[in-house]
Structure formats: structure tokens, C-alpha cells
Design a protein around this motif. Structure first.
Motif, PDB file in Angstrom:
ATOM      1  N   PHE A  28     -11.659 -11.782 -13.207  1.00 22.94           N
ATOM      2  CA  PHE A  28     -10.817 -12.575 -12.639  1.00 22.94           C
ATOM      3  C   PHE A  28      -9.760 -12.737 -13.686  1.00 22.94           C
ATOM      4  CE2 PHE A  28     -14.598 -13.774 -10.196  1.00 22.94           C
ATOM      5  CZ  PHE A  28     -13.927 -13.383  -8.928  1.00 22.94           C
ATOM      6  N   GLY A  29      -9.732 -12.185 -14.768  1.00 22.87           N
ATOM      7  CA  GLY A  29      -8.888 -12.286 -15.884  1.00 22.87           C
ATOM      8  C   GLY A  29      -7.390 -11.640 -15.639  1.00 22.87           C
ATOM      9  N   LEU A  30      -6.820 -11.525 -16.525  1.00 27.86           N
ATOM     10  CA  LEU A  30      -5.448 -10.593 -16.748  1.00 27.86           C
ATOM     11  C   LEU A  30      -5.888  -8.949 -16.889  1.00 27.86           C
ATOM     12  CD1 LEU A  30      -3.119 -12.808 -18.593  1.00 27.86           C
ATOM     13  CD2 LEU A  30      -3.119 -12.515 -16.323  1.00 27.86           C
ATOM     14  N   ASP A  31      -5.594  -8.127 -16.197  1.00 29.23           N
ATOM     15  CA  ASP A  31      -5.850  -6.897 -16.100  1.00 29.23           C
ATOM     16  C   ASP A  31      -5.418  -6.288 -17.658  1.00 29.23           C
ATOM     17  OD1 ASP A  31      -6.782  -6.379 -13.883  1.00 29.23           O
ATOM     18  OD2 ASP A  31      -5.130  -5.713 -12.919  1.00 29.23           O
ATOM     19  N   ALA A  32      -4.391  -6.666 -18.261  1.00 28.61           N
ATOM     20  CA  ALA A  32      -3.919  -6.355 -19.799  1.00 28.61           C
ATOM     21  C   ALA A  32      -5.129  -6.435 -20.711  1.00 28.61           C
ATOM     22  CB  ALA A  32      -2.735  -7.310 -19.994  1.00 28.61           C
ATOM     23  N   ASP A  33      -5.973  -7.531 -20.134  1.00 31.08           N
ATOM     24  CA  ASP A  33      -6.970  -7.882 -21.188  1.00 31.08           C
ATOM     25  C   ASP A  33      -8.504  -7.204 -20.612  1.00 31.08           C
ATOM     26  OD1 ASP A  33      -5.880 -11.133 -21.579  1.00 31.08           O
ATOM     27  OD2 ASP A  33      -5.389  -9.142 -22.632  1.00 31.08           O
ATOM     28  N   THR A  34      -8.586  -6.337 -19.601  1.00 27.90           N
ATOM     29  CA  THR A  34      -9.727  -5.937 -19.080  1.00 27.90           C
ATOM     30  C   THR A  34      -9.793  -4.483 -19.588  1.00 27.90           C
ATOM     31  OG1 THR A  34      -9.437  -7.484 -17.243  1.00 27.90           O
ATOM     32  CG2 THR A  34     -11.046  -5.591 -16.896  1.00 27.90           C
ATOM     33  N   TYR A  35     -11.012  -4.331 -19.735  1.00 29.39           N
ATOM     34  CA  TYR A  35     -11.239  -2.730 -20.168  1.00 29.39           C
ATOM     35  C   TYR A  35     -12.651  -2.340 -19.284  1.00 29.39           C
ATOM     36  CZ  TYR A  35      -8.532  -2.210 -24.485  1.00 29.39           C
ATOM     37  OH  TYR A  35      -7.605  -1.482 -25.276  1.00 29.39           O
ATOM     38  N   VAL A  36     -12.772  -1.140 -19.012  1.00 30.57           N
ATOM     39  CA  VAL A  36     -13.758  -0.668 -18.346  1.00 30.57           C
ATOM     40  C   VAL A  36     -14.515   0.435 -19.100  1.00 30.57           C
ATOM     41  CG1 VAL A  36     -12.545  -1.063 -15.904  1.00 30.57           C
ATOM     42  CG2 VAL A  36     -12.428   1.155 -16.987  1.00 30.57           C
ATOM     43  N   GLU A 301      -2.748  13.033 -15.460  1.00 26.27           N
ATOM     44  CA  GLU A 301      -1.933  12.072 -15.128  1.00 26.27           C
ATOM     45  C   GLU A 301      -0.614  12.622 -14.693  1.00 26.27           C
ATOM     46  OE1 GLU A 301      -1.204   9.326 -18.502  1.00 26.27           O
ATOM     47  OE2 GLU A 301      -3.359   8.819 -18.794  1.00 26.27           O
ATOM     48  N   TYR A 302       0.138  11.990 -14.090  1.00 28.01           N
ATOM     49  CA  TYR A 302       1.313  12.148 -13.293  1.00 28.01           C
ATOM     50  C   TYR A 302       2.412  10.995 -13.444  1.00 28.01           C
ATOM     51  CZ  TYR A 302       0.009  16.429 -10.636  1.00 28.01           C
ATOM     52  OH  TYR A 302      -0.477  17.701 -10.348  1.00 28.01           O
ATOM     53  N   GLU A 303       3.361  11.296 -14.031  1.00 29.01           N
ATOM     54  CA  GLU A 303       4.691  10.453 -14.216  1.00 29.01           C
ATOM     55  C   GLU A 303       4.591   9.348 -13.062  1.00 29.01           C
ATOM     56  OE1 GLU A 303       9.243   9.917 -15.755  1.00 29.01           O
ATOM     57  OE2 GLU A 303       8.001  11.855 -15.650  1.00 29.01           O
ATOM     58  N   ASP A 304       4.850   9.800 -11.969  1.00 28.79           N
ATOM     59  CA  ASP A 304       4.946   9.192 -10.558  1.00 28.79           C
ATOM     60  C   ASP A 304       4.016   8.195 -10.368  1.00 28.79           C
ATOM     61  OD1 ASP A 304       7.519  10.340 -10.451  1.00 28.79           O
ATOM     62  OD2 ASP A 304       7.115  11.400  -8.733  1.00 28.79           O
ATOM     63  N   ILE A 305       2.813   8.511 -10.560  1.00 26.00           N
ATOM     64  CA  ILE A 305       1.706   7.784 -10.364  1.00 26.00           C
ATOM     65  C   ILE A 305       1.494   6.549 -11.246  1.00 26.00           C
ATOM     66  CG2 ILE A 305      -0.942   7.945 -10.202  1.00 26.00           C
ATOM     67  CD1 ILE A 305      -1.023  10.289  -8.403  1.00 26.00           C
ATOM     68  N   ASN A 306       1.765   6.938 -12.410  1.00 26.65           N
ATOM     69  CA  ASN A 306       1.615   6.035 -13.444  1.00 26.65           C
ATOM     70  C   ASN A 306       2.662   4.832 -13.368  1.00 26.65           C
ATOM     71  OD1 ASN A 306      -0.259   7.693 -14.793  1.00 26.65           O
ATOM     72  ND2 ASN A 306       0.988   8.152 -16.732  1.00 26.65           N
ATOM     73  N   LYS A 307       3.638   5.280 -12.808  1.00 24.43           N
ATOM     74  CA  LYS A 307       4.900   4.085 -12.302  1.00 24.43           C
ATOM     75  C   LYS A 307       4.275   3.396 -11.225  1.00 24.43           C
ATOM     76  CE  LYS A 307       9.913   3.637 -11.251  1.00 24.43           C
ATOM     77  NZ  LYS A 307       9.430   2.398 -10.347  1.00 24.43           N
ATOM     78  N   ALA A 308       3.635   4.011 -10.298  1.00 25.31           N
ATOM     79  CA  ALA A 308       3.158   3.131  -9.304  1.00 25.31           C
ATOM     80  C   ALA A 308       2.105   1.960  -9.812  1.00 25.31           C
ATOM     81  CB  ALA A 308       2.280   4.154  -8.070  1.00 25.31           C
ATOM     82  N   VAL A 309       1.205   2.592 -10.849  1.00 30.06           N
ATOM     83  CA  VAL A 309       0.088   1.877 -11.458  1.00 30.06           C
ATOM     84  C   VAL A 309       1.027   0.605 -12.038  1.00 30.06           C
ATOM     85  CG1 VAL A 309      -1.576   1.791 -13.169  1.00 30.06           C
ATOM     86  CG2 VAL A 309      -1.346   3.644 -11.503  1.00 30.06           C
ATOM     87  N   ASP A 310       2.074   0.797 -12.833  1.00 30.50           N
ATOM     88  CA  ASP A 310       2.802  -0.040 -13.524  1.00 30.50           C
ATOM     89  C   ASP A 310       3.538  -1.130 -12.600  1.00 30.50           C
ATOM     90  OD1 ASP A 310       1.938   1.163 -15.694  1.00 30.50           O
ATOM     91  OD2 ASP A 310       3.978   2.410 -16.347  1.00 30.50           O
ATOM     92  N   ASP A 311       4.011  -0.445 -11.500  1.00 33.01           N
ATOM     93  CA  ASP A 311       4.652  -1.247 -10.592  1.00 33.01           C
ATOM     94  C   ASP A 311       3.806  -2.443  -9.751  1.00 33.01           C
ATOM     95  OD1 ASP A 311       7.147  -0.043 -11.266  1.00 33.01           O
ATOM     96  OD2 ASP A 311       7.154   1.094  -9.572  1.00 33.01           O
ATOM     97  N   THR A 312       2.615  -2.171  -9.805  1.00 32.41           N
ATOM     98  CA  THR A 312       1.548  -2.640  -9.000  1.00 32.41           C
ATOM     99  C   THR A 312       0.676  -3.468 -10.068  1.00 32.41           C
ATOM    100  OG1 THR A 312       0.049  -1.137  -8.686  1.00 32.41           O
ATOM    101  CG2 THR A 312       1.767  -1.609  -6.962  1.00 32.41           C
ATOM    102  N   LYS A 313       0.886  -3.706 -11.373  1.00 30.51           N
ATOM    103  CA  LYS A 313       0.041  -4.106 -12.476  1.00 30.51           C
ATOM    104  C   LYS A 313      -0.585  -5.424 -12.181  1.00 30.51           C
ATOM    105  CE  LYS A 313      -0.135  -4.529 -17.176  1.00 30.51           C
ATOM    106  NZ  LYS A 313       0.477  -4.394 -18.710  1.00 30.51           N
ATOM    107  N   GLY A 314      -1.875  -5.577 -12.138  1.00 30.51           N
ATOM    108  CA  GLY A 314      -2.441  -6.714 -11.888  1.00 30.51           C
ATOM    109  C   GLY A 314      -2.887  -7.139 -10.503  1.00 30.51           C
ATOM    110  N   GLN A 315      -2.105  -6.349  -9.554  1.00 29.36           N
ATOM    111  CA  GLN A 315      -2.497  -6.508  -8.240  1.00 29.36           C
ATOM    112  C   GLN A 315      -3.890  -6.241  -7.780  1.00 29.36           C
ATOM    113  OE1 GLN A 315       0.803  -5.642  -5.597  1.00 29.36           O
ATOM    114  NE2 GLN A 315       2.382  -6.283  -6.826  1.00 29.36           N
ATOM    115  N   LYS A 316      -4.465  -7.055  -6.985  1.00 25.87           N
ATOM    116  CA  LYS A 316      -6.074  -6.473  -6.400  1.00 25.87           C
ATOM    117  C   LYS A 316      -6.223  -7.235  -4.987  1.00 25.87           C
ATOM    118  CE  LYS A 316      -7.810  -8.410  -9.953  1.00 25.87           C
ATOM    119  NZ  LYS A 316      -6.509  -8.813 -10.910  1.00 25.87           N
ATOM    120  N   ILE A 317      -7.213  -6.713  -4.375  1.00 28.55           N
ATOM    121  CA  ILE A 317      -7.216  -7.257  -3.031  1.00 28.55           C
ATOM    122  C   ILE A 317      -8.526  -8.272  -3.049  1.00 28.55           C
ATOM    123  CG2 ILE A 317      -7.723  -6.349  -0.701  1.00 28.55           C
ATOM    124  CD1 ILE A 317      -7.360  -3.506  -2.021  1.00 28.55           C
TER     125      ILE A 317
END
Length: 579
Positions: A28-36, A301-317
């Protein structure tokens, strides 16, 4: 002296601040601080050996709680070996090895840092003709020498050390230590099995940390851990967004509509975050394959997909303010499924929905053919001691058309598989989904003649699922039941199943056995020949995958029709919120 101490304190403060960037968050923390932590199986070719290559010196870190502390630096190219037996080319060799897991360790020499250990090693090597190297036991650094195949071959080294007034002892590290070789094929470092040690380098061209394992680049860091007493596994420690960069292109086609890609990003992020297990006995949270999500690192990696990841950063279901298990699949075939009809747990957000959007998939309908020998072999592989197969019956189907129970009629009796287990046995690449029917000519329904016409629709419905034939006999129904309509009668009370092969026909003149070739049936409509020996089984199905949660082809079609990624996700996951 005070000035030097102040410099050390200031330097330490800067290091701590920088390292906080690597701290691990919770679900439940910030994704920027989350590692897998992802177990990397590809491109690993062996369980005992891996090669790392850096973009500058390889930095070695230890994870203590939520912090990463840099220990020291090594060369740009390193080989990692399980501490076991090898030949001169560092190939595993158990019969006639040239090196082994026995080492000589100096007594009474322990150090708090790698640098202190190296200073002592340089002093020793000035007077003793031996190649020493640091050994980290998880708490302190010690000094060791050699890799011997047994204790006897280490005696000369022990005597040499004794002659120089150095006490030593044998350290046997078989399948317990990880040995690190440098580019000159000398041991640079050895450490006890510990998945908290990580290696990385800085790529100045890309401006982030990454490492190459067996010539394949990954963001973040790489660690190693020994499992099952003989497997050296590799673990990529990477922030969640960097992980998604390497996952999403392998789970959805990059040229698909952006809203479908964003839906996939959220599903993948949510799934990964729900799998974090910091107490994992194996030291990782996720696999790099279909057991979790397909992850191929930086090269995919693909540039467009990286952008989609960045544009939805932190969003979860979420459902009820908790992360969901965001399962997804390729295509549903026209309807997704309830979770309990595939696995066991009934999850409120994984409810089956009608899914006409998914029907654009090339796997909306599929057909497979299996020989009897193939199926017998698969059943044998699953531990069934059978020699013959007489037929297959689908006995239970869910409201969303998936097979809940499949029966194989064999020479040792009925063998029943429930839900996804039939796919597991026959092969996921063979049965693309559990929405399937099968046709064969050797499995029969038995009923009495008076009920046959009355239950025609019920029988025909079951016949469509199994491809079985309708014969004669078995069931006791009174007149009151016969007067009822077939809709009011449970088919299981009036239909029985079986196989006629090996059975006996009794007539007024003789008793004869039914063989495997064919049987003639005579009725008022004429004579029909039934083949008793089915050599092939035809399977017809719909969709690809388990059918739970989001259909990827369905998401593509919904995005094409103008739906947003939030609308797509809320269609496939019942009652969820996105935040």
C-alpha cells in the motif's frame, strides 16, 4: 582528527540519503519506493553457473531491512558458481573434478569491511605464495584460500600456513556458498548463501543502474540464492515501474490501442504488487514466465509502452480497499468465468461476464485432435496405471460453459479430473481453455426405450458435449415419472454411462462378447454399425487461457470501440475501484 570525523559523518549522511531511494515499500506504499524480486530463468542455461557483466565496475550491495548498503566494488565482468565440484573449465564435474567446495580459512582473522580484508590479504601475499580472497559469512569478512576437492588435498596449504604461524581450518561449503570469479578466472569473493546480496552497475548512457546476466540486460540489480540444495537461482531486484517496462510488451501486443495497453499495465502492476512476499523462503516474489507474468528485461522494452506505464504510475485496482488478484488471459471465447469454477476460491471481483468483445481473437474457436495413445500416455504420466481408453465424458459444465468434471473411461475404471486439472494433464498447449467439447464413438448413454423419446432434448444436449451414442436399458421409472415432462427430470436419474467393449450380449440362443471392432444395432429404422475402437478424439473449444478476469483481446476491441482503460477494467473486474 575531528575534521576527518566530520567528513566521514557527512559522507555517511549523503550515502544514507541516496540509499533511501532504494528502500522497499509495502503493497500500500508508493510505487516509487516499491521493489519486486523476480526469479530469472531465461536466459539461464545452467543451475550452477551465471555470468554478470557491468557497464562500469560492478557494485555490491547488501539489503538490511528497508535499506541497501553498498559494500564494495568488483571488476566489470564476473562469473558466479555454486560451491561444488568443477573441472578446469569450471564445468560441473562430480566424477573427476579438479576443484571443489573445500576451502582453507584463517582462524582469528575477522574484519568488518571488505577493504580491511583486502589490506590484510595484500600483506599476507607479500610473504606467502598463495592466492587469498575474502569470504563473507553474512556478518563478518574472513580470509580463505583455495578450492579443493577434499580435505586431503588441502593439507599442503594448511601446513604452509602453519609454517608461517597462521592457524587455519577446513571450510566445506558444498551447495552452501556462492563463489565469484573475476575475468582472470581467479576467485575474487565468496559468500555464504544469502539472497540479500545484490550486484549492479551504472549505465551512464541510459542514466540508471542495470546489469547484464548471461548477455541479457536487466534494470536494477541481480542477486543469487541456492535452493533445493543444488540450484543457483538468479533474482532481479528492480523497482515496480522498471519491472513493468519489461513485462507489458510480453503480455500484450505493443501496437494495440493505448487504452488496452494501459488496462494491461494496471492489471500487471496490481498483480505484481499483490504477490509481494518478503518472507518468501526462496527469496523472490515473481517468476519471469507464465507462472507469474512474462518478463524479459530491458531488451524487450518499447517506448510507447514505457510511456503508458509512466502515465498511469502508481495506479492499481482495488476491491473493498484491498488489492485484487488481477488475473488476465488471452481470450475468453465469449464469456469469462467465475474464479471458483477454474480454481477454488470464489472472489467477488472475478465473476464471469458475457464477453462478445473477445470474439475478435483467432482462438475464439479451435479444434484439436488427439490419438488414443497420446491420451493414454498423458494419463500414465499423471500416475494412472492404465493400458486402454474406452471413451471420454464431460459430466459437468459451468454456467459459463467451462468443463467442471471430465471422466476418462479406462480398463481400470473411471478416472475423473475436475476443473483445470484436465488441461494440466492433457497439456495447456493442447487444450487452450477449459471451454471445450469432445467427440468419440466409444462411450454410451443407457436409458430405456420408453424414456428415450421423452428425454430426447436432454439426451441430445448431453450428446453435444460428449459425442456419445445412445443405446438401451437401465433405469427404473414409474408411470408418474414418465408422465412428467423431460424438463422436470434430472438427467442423472435417468441416464447412465458406460462402455460396451468387453461386455456380453445375452440372447435366447447364446452369450457372446462384444469385441473392439464394431457392433451392429438393429431397430425399426434399420441396421447401424457402431465402431467400438476409437483411435482419435476430437476436441472443439473456445478461447485461450483460464478465462478469469480481463480478456486481452476483449480489451483490445473495447479500446477500439472507444472505451477507456478504467471502463475496460471495471467491465472485466466486478465492483472494483482504481486509485
Amino acid at each position: 582528527m575531528k575534521g576527518e570525523e566530520m567528513k566521514k559523518i557527512a559522507k555517511g549522511f549523503i550515502i544514507v540519503v541516496v540509499l533511501l531511494m532504494f528502500s522497499i515499500g509495502t503493497c500500500f506504499g508508493l510505487d516509487a519506493d516499491t521493489y519486486v524480486r523476480v526469479r530469472i530463468r531465461s536466459p539461464r542455461g545452467y543451475n550452477e553457473h551465471a555470468m554478470l557483466k557491468g557497464y562500469d565496475n560492478i557494485h555490491v550491495y547488501e539489503k538490511n531491512g528497508n535499506e541497501l548498503v553498498e559494500l564494495f566494488q568488483l571488476d566489470t565482468e564476473l562469473n558466479f558458481l555454486l560451491d561444488t565440484y568443477y573441472d578446469s573449465n569450471l564445468n560441473v564435474q562430480l566424477k573427476n573434478p579438479t576443484t571443489g567446495p573445500y576451502h582453507v580459512k584463517l582462524k582469528n582473522k575477522q574484519f568488518s569491511t571488505f577493504e580491511e580484508t583486502q589490506v590484510e590479504i595484500r600483506n599476507l601475499e607479500k610473504s606467502i605464495d598463495l592466492c587469498f580472497y575474502p569470504y563473507y559469512n553474512g556478518e563478518r569478512y574472513e580470509i580463505t584460500v583455495g578450492s579443493y576437492v577434499d580435505e586431503n588435498t588441502a593439507i599442503d596449504t594448511i601446513n604452509k600456513l602453519n609454517n608461517n604461524n597462521l592457524d587455519s581450518e577446513i571450510l566445506c561449503g558444498i551447495n552452501k556458498n556462492i563463489v565469484v570469479y573475476n575475468s582472470e578466472n581467479n576467485i575474487a569473493f565468496m559468500y555464504s548463501n544469502n539472497y540479500n546480496i545484490y550486484f549492479t552497475s551504472y549505465n551512464s548512457n541510459l542514466s540508471f543502474n542495470m546489469i547484464s546476466i548471461d548477455k541479457k540486460p536487466f534494470r536494477g540489480m541481480m542477486g543469487f540464492y541456492i535452493i533445493d540444495e543444488s540450484k543457483l537461482i538468479s533474482i532481479n531486484y528492480v523497482d515496480i515501474e522498471g519491472y513493468l517496462y519489461g513485462v507489458v510488451p510480453n503480455e500484450i501486443i505493443p501496437s494495440w490501442p493505448i487504452e488496452a495497453i494501459k488496462a494491461q499495465v494496471l492489471a500487471a502492476r496490481t498483480y505484481a504488487m499483490s504477490c509481494l512476499d518478503y518472507k518468501s523462503n526462496y527469496g523472490y516474489d515473481l517468476e519471469d514466465n507464465q507462472d507469474s507474468q512474462v518478463y524479459r528485461g530491458y531488451a524487450s522494452e518499447y517506448e510507447d509502452i514505457n510511456k503508458a506505464v509512466d502515465d498511469t504510475k502508481g495506479q492499481k485496482i482495488y476491491y473493498d480497499d484491498k488489492l485484487i488478484k488481477a488475473f488476465f488471459h488471452s481470450s475468453s471465447g465469449g464469456s469469462t468465468e467465475n474464479s471458483e469454477n477454474i480454481w477454488f476460491e470464489a472472489l467477488p471481483y472475478l465473476r464471469g461476464v458475457q464477453d462478445e468483445y473477445s470474439n475478435i481473437s483467432p482462438q475464439t474457436e479451435w479444434n484439436k485432435v488427439a490419438t488414443k495413445d497420446y491420451i493414454i500416455g498423458k494419463l500414465q504420466d499423471d500416475g494412472n496405471d492404465i493400458n486402454d481408453l474406452y471413451g471420454i465424458e464431460i459430466s459437468k459444465v459451468s454456467e459459463n460453459y467451462r468443463v467442471l468434471e471430465c471422466i476418462f473411461l479406462t480398463d481400470i475404471g473411471k478416472i475423473t479430473y475436475k476443473k483445470e486439472n484436465v488441461r494440466r494433464v492433457l497439456g495447456y498447449d493442447f487444450l487452450l481453455s477449459s471451454w471445450f467439447t469432445t467427440k468419440n464413438s466409444n462411450f454410451f448413454y443407457f436409458t430405456n426405450e420408453s424414456f428415450a423419446e421423452l428425454s430426447k432434448n436432454v439426451i441430445m444436449q448431453k450428446e453435444e458435449n460428449t459425442g456419445s451414442s445412445i443405446l438401451d436399458v437401465i433405469v427404473d421409472l414409474d408411470d408418474e415419472e414418465l408422465d412428467s415432462s423431460y424438463e422436470e427430470i434430472n438427467p442423472s436419474t435417468v441416464l447412465d454411462t458406460g462402455n460396451i467393449d468387453g461386455k456380453y450380449l445375452i440372447s435366447s440362443t447364446k452369450t457372446a462378447s462384444v469385441n473392439k471392432n464394431s457392433t451392429a444395432f438393429i431397430s425399426k429404422s434399420g441396421i447401424s454399425i457402431q465402431d467400438n475402437d476409437t483411435s482419435e478424439y476430437n476436441f472443439s473449444g473456445r478461447g485461450w487461457g483460464h478465462g478469469i478476469g480481463m480478456s486481452q483481446y476483449g480489451a483490445k476491441e473495447m479500446a477500439t470501440q472507444g472505451f477507456t482503460y478504467e471502463e475496460i477494467l471495471k467491465y472485466y473486474y466486478t465492483g472494483v475501484t482504481i486509485k
